[in-house]
Design an enzyme around this catalytic site. Structure first.
Site, PDB file in Angstrom:
ATOM      1  N   ASP A  85      -1.184 -22.914  29.331  1.00 46.07           N
ATOM      2  CA  ASP A  85      -1.468 -23.907  30.379  1.00 46.07           C
ATOM      3  C   ASP A  85      -2.950 -24.251  30.484  1.00 46.07           C
ATOM      4  O   ASP A  85      -3.431 -24.591  31.568  1.00 46.07           O
ATOM      5  CB  ASP A  85      -0.953 -23.435  31.737  1.00 46.07           C
ATOM      6  CG  ASP A  85       0.546 -23.211  31.730  1.00 46.07           C
ATOM      7  OD1 ASP A  85       1.246 -23.923  30.990  1.00 46.07           O
ATOM      8  OD2 ASP A  85       1.010 -22.314  32.451  1.00 46.07           O
ATOM      9  N   HIS A 118      -5.334 -15.792  10.032  1.00 43.48           N
ATOM     10  CA  HIS A 118      -5.506 -14.475  10.630  1.00 43.48           C
ATOM     11  C   HIS A 118      -5.909 -14.554  12.095  1.00 43.48           C
ATOM     12  O   HIS A 118      -6.125 -13.534  12.739  1.00 43.48           O
ATOM     13  CB  HIS A 118      -6.542 -13.671   9.820  1.00 43.48           C
ATOM     14  CG  HIS A 118      -6.260 -12.209   9.822  1.00 43.48           C
ATOM     15  ND1 HIS A 118      -7.040 -11.312  10.513  1.00 43.48           N
ATOM     16  CD2 HIS A 118      -5.279 -11.491   9.241  1.00 43.48           C
ATOM     17  CE1 HIS A 118      -6.555 -10.106  10.343  1.00 43.48           C
ATOM     18  NE2 HIS A 118      -5.485 -10.184   9.581  1.00 43.48           N
ATOM     19  N   LYS A 122      -5.331 -14.695  15.930  1.00 37.52           N
ATOM     20  CA  LYS A 122      -4.276 -14.110  16.761  1.00 37.52           C
ATOM     21  C   LYS A 122      -4.608 -14.408  18.214  1.00 37.52           C
ATOM     22  O   LYS A 122      -5.231 -13.608  18.883  1.00 37.52           O
ATOM     23  CB  LYS A 122      -4.182 -12.600  16.531  1.00 37.52           C
ATOM     24  CG  LYS A 122      -3.893 -12.239  15.105  1.00 37.52           C
ATOM     25  CD  LYS A 122      -4.117 -10.769  14.897  1.00 37.52           C
ATOM     26  CE  LYS A 122      -4.305 -10.533  13.430  1.00 37.52           C
ATOM     27  NZ  LYS A 122      -5.211  -9.510  13.096  1.00 37.52           N
TER      28      LYS A 122
END
Length: 107
Positions: free
Chosen positions: A60, A53, A55
């Site tokens: 870079d 879950h 997100k």
């Protein structure tokens, strides 16, 4: 498809792209995981009873995007979502370390 296309373009330009996905959601209608994996992008699945879950995305080692945003068409067109852009080195280090732990766990 904009996110998928951007990942493919980055990968094609030599950027290392790694994704950890939810094993239950990778076969959902609209999932691009198998296509991304077929061109060589590194994919790991969580292989646990619950869901992956998290997100977030790290770019870079300098920028973090995190929030409720699900990286789906519904999130873009229908849902009320939040997405925070951060450049704080300490926070980025914590997220990178978390990703590394998860990456190693789901080998």
């Amino acid at each position: 498809n904009r996110i998928k296309d951007a990942m493919i373009a980055a990968y094609s330009n030599g950027v290392r792209v790694r994704i950890i996905t939810d094993d239950h959601k990778q076969t959902d209608n609209g999932s691009d995981i198998h296509e991304l994996e077929s061109i060589g992008i590194e994919i790991r699945t969580d292989k646990v009873h619950g869901h992956m879950h998290n997100k977030y995305a790290i770019f870079d080692r300098r920028m973090l995007l995190t929030g409720s945003y699900n990286w789906t068409r519904g999130a873009e067109t229908s849902n009320y979502e939040n997405l925070v852009q951060l450049y704080d080195k300490d926070i980025l280090t914590r997220y990178r370390n978390n990703f590394k732990r998860l990456w190693e766990r789901f080998e």
